[in-house]
Scaffold this motif. Structure first.
Motif, PDB file in Angstrom:
ATOM      1  N   VAL A 267     -15.728   7.054 -10.598  1.00  0.00           N
ATOM      2  CA  VAL A 267     -14.818   5.915 -10.701  1.00  0.00           C
ATOM      3  C   VAL A 267     -14.665   5.285  -9.327  1.00  0.00           C
ATOM      4  O   VAL A 267     -14.245   5.948  -8.372  1.00  0.00           O
ATOM      5  CB  VAL A 267     -13.432   6.352 -11.228  1.00  0.00           C
ATOM      6  CG1 VAL A 267     -12.528   5.135 -11.394  1.00  0.00           C
ATOM      7  CG2 VAL A 267     -13.568   7.101 -12.549  1.00  0.00           C
TER       8      VAL A 267
ATOM      9  N   PRO B 217     -12.679   2.368  -7.305  1.00  0.00           N
ATOM     10  CA  PRO B 217     -11.507   1.502  -7.461  1.00  0.00           C
ATOM     11  C   PRO B 217     -11.605   0.172  -6.722  1.00  0.00           C
ATOM     12  O   PRO B 217     -10.591  -0.491  -6.498  1.00  0.00           O
ATOM     13  CB  PRO B 217     -10.377   2.357  -6.883  1.00  0.00           C
ATOM     14  CG  PRO B 217     -11.046   3.161  -5.818  1.00  0.00           C
ATOM     15  CD  PRO B 217     -12.440   3.453  -6.334  1.00  0.00           C
TER      16      PRO B 217
ATOM     17  N   ARG C 110      -4.117   4.424  -5.147  1.00  0.00           N
ATOM     18  CA  ARG C 110      -4.996   4.257  -6.314  1.00  0.00           C
ATOM     19  C   ARG C 110      -6.053   5.353  -6.363  1.00  0.00           C
ATOM     20  O   ARG C 110      -6.424   5.823  -7.444  1.00  0.00           O
ATOM     21  CB  ARG C 110      -5.679   2.882  -6.265  1.00  0.00           C
ATOM     22  CG  ARG C 110      -4.914   1.783  -6.974  1.00  0.00           C
ATOM     23  CD  ARG C 110      -5.764   0.540  -7.097  1.00  0.00           C
ATOM     24  NE  ARG C 110      -5.978  -0.127  -5.808  1.00  0.00           N
ATOM     25  CZ  ARG C 110      -6.887  -1.072  -5.593  1.00  0.00           C
ATOM     26  NH1 ARG C 110      -7.695  -1.448  -6.569  1.00  0.00           N
ATOM     27  NH2 ARG C 110      -7.000  -1.646  -4.420  1.00  0.00           N
TER      28      ARG C 110
ATOM     29  N   ILE D 299      -6.466   8.138  -9.383  1.00  0.00           N
ATOM     30  CA  ILE D 299      -7.711   8.371 -10.126  1.00  0.00           C
ATOM     31  C   ILE D 299      -8.041   9.858 -10.146  1.00  0.00           C
ATOM     32  O   ILE D 299      -8.395  10.422 -11.195  1.00  0.00           O
ATOM     33  CB  ILE D 299      -8.869   7.565  -9.509  1.00  0.00           C
ATOM     34  CG1 ILE D 299      -8.665   6.069  -9.744  1.00  0.00           C
ATOM     35  CG2 ILE D 299     -10.209   8.009 -10.097  1.00  0.00           C
ATOM     36  CD1 ILE D 299      -9.619   5.198  -8.954  1.00  0.00           C
ATOM     37  N   LYS D 300      -7.932  10.496  -9.005  1.00  0.00           N
ATOM     38  CA  LYS D 300      -8.222  11.930  -8.931  1.00  0.00           C
ATOM     39  C   LYS D 300      -7.307  12.717  -9.873  1.00  0.00           C
ATOM     40  O   LYS D 300      -7.773  13.590 -10.630  1.00  0.00           O
ATOM     41  CB  LYS D 300      -8.059  12.425  -7.488  1.00  0.00           C
ATOM     42  CG  LYS D 300      -8.374  13.907  -7.311  1.00  0.00           C
ATOM     43  CD  LYS D 300      -8.233  14.332  -5.850  1.00  0.00           C
ATOM     44  CE  LYS D 300      -8.481  15.827  -5.703  1.00  0.00           C
ATOM     45  NZ  LYS D 300      -8.374  16.284  -4.296  1.00  0.00           N
TER      46      LYS D 300
ATOM     47  N   LYS E 212      -5.805  11.603 -12.515  1.00  0.00           N
ATOM     48  CA  LYS E 212      -6.133  11.261 -13.899  1.00  0.00           C
ATOM     49  C   LYS E 212      -7.350  12.031 -14.379  1.00  0.00           C
ATOM     50  O   LYS E 212      -7.408  12.478 -15.534  1.00  0.00           O
ATOM     51  CB  LYS E 212      -6.382   9.746 -14.014  1.00  0.00           C
ATOM     52  CG  LYS E 212      -6.614   9.272 -15.449  1.00  0.00           C
ATOM     53  CD  LYS E 212      -5.379   9.473 -16.318  1.00  0.00           C
ATOM     54  CE  LYS E 212      -5.561   8.924 -17.706  1.00  0.00           C
ATOM     55  NZ  LYS E 212      -4.373   9.144 -18.565  1.00  0.00           N
TER      56      LYS E 212
ATOM     57  N   PHE F 122     -10.106   3.649 -17.353  1.00  0.00           N
ATOM     58  CA  PHE F 122     -10.356   3.029 -16.050  1.00  0.00           C
ATOM     59  C   PHE F 122     -10.951   1.634 -16.231  1.00  0.00           C
ATOM     60  O   PHE F 122     -11.945   1.283 -15.594  1.00  0.00           O
ATOM     61  CB  PHE F 122     -11.299   3.909 -15.225  1.00  0.00           C
ATOM     62  CG  PHE F 122     -10.832   5.327 -15.031  1.00  0.00           C
ATOM     63  CD1 PHE F 122      -9.827   5.626 -14.117  1.00  0.00           C
ATOM     64  CD2 PHE F 122     -11.394   6.363 -15.760  1.00  0.00           C
ATOM     65  CE1 PHE F 122      -9.394   6.928 -13.939  1.00  0.00           C
ATOM     66  CE2 PHE F 122     -10.967   7.667 -15.584  1.00  0.00           C
ATOM     67  CZ  PHE F 122      -9.964   7.961 -14.673  1.00  0.00           C
TER      68      PHE F 122
ATOM     69  N   TYR G 135     -11.815  -0.693 -13.223  1.00  0.00           N
ATOM     70  CA  TYR G 135     -12.654  -0.172 -12.153  1.00  0.00           C
ATOM     71  C   TYR G 135     -14.124  -0.114 -12.565  1.00  0.00           C
ATOM     72  O   TYR G 135     -14.472  -0.218 -13.743  1.00  0.00           O
ATOM     73  CB  TYR G 135     -12.193   1.230 -11.756  1.00  0.00           C
ATOM     74  CG  TYR G 135     -10.770   1.311 -11.271  1.00  0.00           C
ATOM     75  CD1 TYR G 135     -10.225   0.318 -10.458  1.00  0.00           C
ATOM     76  CD2 TYR G 135      -9.952   2.381 -11.637  1.00  0.00           C
ATOM     77  CE1 TYR G 135      -8.914   0.388 -10.010  1.00  0.00           C
ATOM     78  CE2 TYR G 135      -8.637   2.463 -11.183  1.00  0.00           C
ATOM     79  CZ  TYR G 135      -8.123   1.464 -10.383  1.00  0.00           C
ATOM     80  OH  TYR G 135      -6.833   1.530  -9.945  1.00  0.00           O
TER      81      TYR G 135
END
Length: 268
Positions: free
Chosen positions: A166, A168, A219, A223-224, A226, A258, A261
């Protein structure tokens, strides 16, 4: 000739000391992944380069693909080529996309014109163009040290596992990333730790850049977190960021989580 320069991830990244030449020594495992650019090189009447896909900042004349051509041209009487790079891998994302393009240019020119270069010779050319360029010559999992351009074998096999990457859309320059790092000796033997099951890596295998970049860019940390919520066995930022990857036992439907992204998922 068409090739597909692929990205890589860092599994563990430790900045161990500042060198006298201004670079840093590091320890990491570089692991190739399937997120790819598309590179076409053909003989031509005159040298030319063009790129499509994601816009590449800077002067096209200084692109690493052209630099690789000129480097080999110094030692070999190779004819002009036309180089077309279709950029897919996000730029400044910690995945070595530009380095891969450079290395694949060297490999393609070697094959296209029968230069007879060995792997070691191609790696030495690549080292002159960037610290992690040489990795993509062999393009296989390696324990990396020095500036990231020295390699040793490592026992790690993620075959059959799934990876989700992912990005960002945050560009972190190398200078920014290193400005917040405090080099220190790595307290673990990364090669031994990575022999253990992926599930054991979470609180042991670290990326030193996360310490100061995650608080600065929430952000990335979100993400990490999530990825772990979605069931990742291990998640980390790769390189100097900003891409984050998660390793999973099974494929997941990632896009809906996501949507804003750039995302790539595949089987290792």
């Amino acid at each position: 000739m068409v090739t597909f320069p692929n990205a890589k991830i860092n599994i563990g990244l430790y900045i161990t000391e500042k060198r006298a030449d201004g670079f840093h020594n590091l320890e990491s495992c570089f692991y190739p992944v399937g997120w790819c650019d598309i590179l076409e090189i053909l003989p031509a009447d005159e040298l030319s380069f063009k790129s499509t896909g994601l816009p590449i900042p800077g002067n096209p004349d200084s692109n690493l693909c052209l630099k690789a051509y000129h480097l080999l041209k110094q030692d070999f009487d190779i004819p002009p080529v036309t180089i077309h790079l279709h950029k897919v891998v996000p730029i400044g994302a910690g995945m070595g996309g530009g380095s891969a393009d450079c290395a694949f240019t060297i490999k393609t020119l070697n094959e296209l014109f029968g230069l007879g270069l060995t792997v070691v010779q191609m790696e030495n050319y690549a080292r002159r163009l960037g610290s992690d360029c040489a990795f993509f010559i062999q393009n296989q999992p390696q324990y990396c040290f020095g500036k990231g351009d020295e390699f040793a074998d490592i026992t790690i096999d993620l075959t059959g596992k799934f990876i989700l990457l992912v990005n960002p859309n945050i560009h972190i320059s190398t200078a920014e990333a290193y400005s917040g790092v405090k080099p220190q000796k790595n307290e673990i033997d990364l090669r031994e730790v990575l022999k253990e099951p992926v599930q054991t890596w979470k609180n042991v295998v670290k990326n030193d850049f996360e310490t100061h970049l995650l608080p600065k860019y929430p952000r990335i940390e979100n993400i990490k977190n999530k990825l772990y919520e979605l069931g990742a066995s291990y998640a980390s930022m790769t390189g100097s960021g900003s891409t984050v990857f998660g390793i999973f036992e099974e494929a997941i439907e990632a896009q809906k989580h996501f949507e804003e992204y750039a995302v790539w998922e595949g089987k290792l």
